[in-house]
Design an enzyme around this catalytic site. Structure first.
Site, PDB file in Angstrom:
ATOM      1  CG  HIS A  40      -1.934  -1.019   1.298  1.00  0.00           C
ATOM      2  ND1 HIS A  40      -1.951  -1.979   2.276  1.00  0.00           N
ATOM      3  CD2 HIS A  40      -3.001  -1.273   0.511  1.00  0.00           C
ATOM      4  CE1 HIS A  40      -2.999  -2.767   2.102  1.00  0.00           C
ATOM      5  NE2 HIS A  40      -3.650  -2.370   1.031  1.00  0.00           N
ATOM      6  CD  GLN A 165       1.960  -6.700 -12.310  1.00  0.00           C
ATOM      7  OE1 GLN A 165       2.792  -5.809 -12.505  1.00  0.00           O
ATOM      8  NE2 GLN A 165       2.227  -7.987 -12.490  1.00  0.00           N
ATOM      9  CE  LYS A 166      -2.324  -8.370  -3.108  1.00  0.00           C
ATOM     10  NZ  LYS A 166      -3.692  -8.998  -3.074  1.00  0.00           N
ATOM     11  CD  GLN A 170      -9.251  -3.975  -7.025  1.00  0.00           C
ATOM     12  OE1 GLN A 170     -10.028  -4.432  -6.202  1.00  0.00           O
ATOM     13  NE2 GLN A 170      -8.098  -3.420  -6.670  1.00  0.00           N
ATOM     14  NE  ARG A 210      -9.221 -11.886   2.516  1.00  0.00           N
ATOM     15  CZ  ARG A 210      -9.795 -11.016   1.682  1.00  0.00           C
ATOM     16  NH1 ARG A 210      -9.055 -10.423   0.758  1.00  0.00           N
ATOM     17  NH2 ARG A 210     -11.082 -10.724   1.788  1.00  0.00           N
TER      18      ARG A 210
END
Length: 340
Positions: A40, A165-166, A170, A210
């Site tokens: 982030h 990019q992960k 999305q 997570r």
């Protein structure tokens, strides 16, 4: 004008944004669900580099969780998140100006239920790009993402926005949303920046909120997904492939990547540490349409496939430890022959 390192309410934010517009200042935006990590912060630094002001939202969006998913237990660490944002600065002196931390009531003023069949009101769907890859296991996920990001773009009015990019699917879905609905903020898909995946420097595990669910033993296993994708990438990029080798190239790339995970699945069953690893999918998809290349090959043959534009090699796996242990969903991807 700026409300640095402080949370700001919706009404106050709109006044702040109007003042920034009057002053001709650019606003960069990073949308998060909190539990901030270095991935982030990489997005935040990219915004600080390009914009006069930077806004970060922290909102755990209920619309992208199915009723059976981990909405209640999703990590919420707002106070430490705010502290992390306050610690970042650009050489120019720019810092995060505003943390937007809305309530569910502010984002869904007419109420909300996670049961899609019972929902009433305005929701946003991006057809044709939301059912494959992650959408295969999470059929309502991108409906929830597109809805909340539409709301956030209307509120924040970003000149540029930054995503990782992960979450490659999305990014494709949201870029198409910006283009199809002719958003004024961000003003074009080009202003929707995709930043390379943040990774652990030791083992290249893709950073994710997570990951906090992982036990020490399952954390050692988790990098297998990246290793699998890298093995597939190496096959894809071998120099001997010709235009007539498309079928073999696709099959060998996917078989190689899947084998790495499945071998780890077998090891987990044998090592006695009670780590349970399951492969959800590994797939090759077109970089723009997200068509599944393997399915296209089976349905229409090699002549229907154009790999000249590259492909997305992506995967997901589920990992847990012990009976009833918390299941962590791992996702990752690599870009083959193209850049976002």
């Amino acid at each position: 004008m700026a409300q640095r390192d402080a949370r700001v309410a919706l009404r106050d934010y709109r006044a702040w944004r109007a003042q920034a517009t009057r002053e001709g200042k650019s606003v960069g935006f990073v949308a998060t669900m909190g539990a901030l990590h270095d991935g982030h912060l990489k997005l935040v630094r990219a915004s600080l580099e390009e914009n006069d002001y930077t806004v970060v939202s922290i909102f755990v969006n209920p619309a992208q969780f199915a009723p059976t998913e981990d909405l209640a237990s999703y990590p919420r660490t707002v106070e430490s998140d705010i502290a992390k944002l306050a610690s970042i600065s650009h050489p120019s002196g720019r810092k995060v100006d505003t943390a937007f931390v809305p309530s569910v009531k502010e984002m869904y003023p007419n109420g909300f239920t996670q049961v899609v069949a019972d929902q009433i009101g305005a929701f946003v769907e991006v057809k044709g790009l939301s059912h494959q890859m992650e959408g295969g296991s999470r059929p309502t996920f991108f409906r929830g993402v597109a809805t909340v990001v539409t709301k956030l773009f209307h509120i924040i009015q970003p000149d540029r926005t930054y995503f990782g990019q992960k979450d490659i699917q999305q990014c494709v879905v949201l870029r198409r949303l910006v283009s199809d609905l002719v958003f004024s903020h961000p003003p074009s898909p080009e202003h929707f920046r995709v930043i390379p995946t943040g990774r652990d420097p030791k083992d290249n595990l893709a950073l994710s909120s997570r990951n906090a669910y992982l036990t020490p033993d399952s954390r050692k296993v988790a990098p297998v997904l990246y290793r699998a994708l890298r093995a597939g990438q190496e096959v894809w990029e071998q120099s001997h492939w010709s235009d007539t080798d498309k079928q073999e190239r696709i099959k060998k790339t996917l078989d190689t990547a899947r084998a790495v995970v499945l071998e780890e699945v077998d090891r987990c069953k044998q090592d006695g540490k009670s780590v349970d690893l399951k492969l959800d999918y590994i797939s090759l998809n077109h970089p723009k349409t997200l068509e599944n290349v393997e399915s296209l090959l089976a349905d229409k043959g090699a002549s229907a496939i154009d790999v000249s534009q590259g492909a997305i090699l992506s995967g997901a796996a589920l990992i847990s430890q012990g009976n009833g242990g918390k299941v962590t969903r791992l996702i990752d991807n690599l870009l083959l022959g193209f850049k976002l």
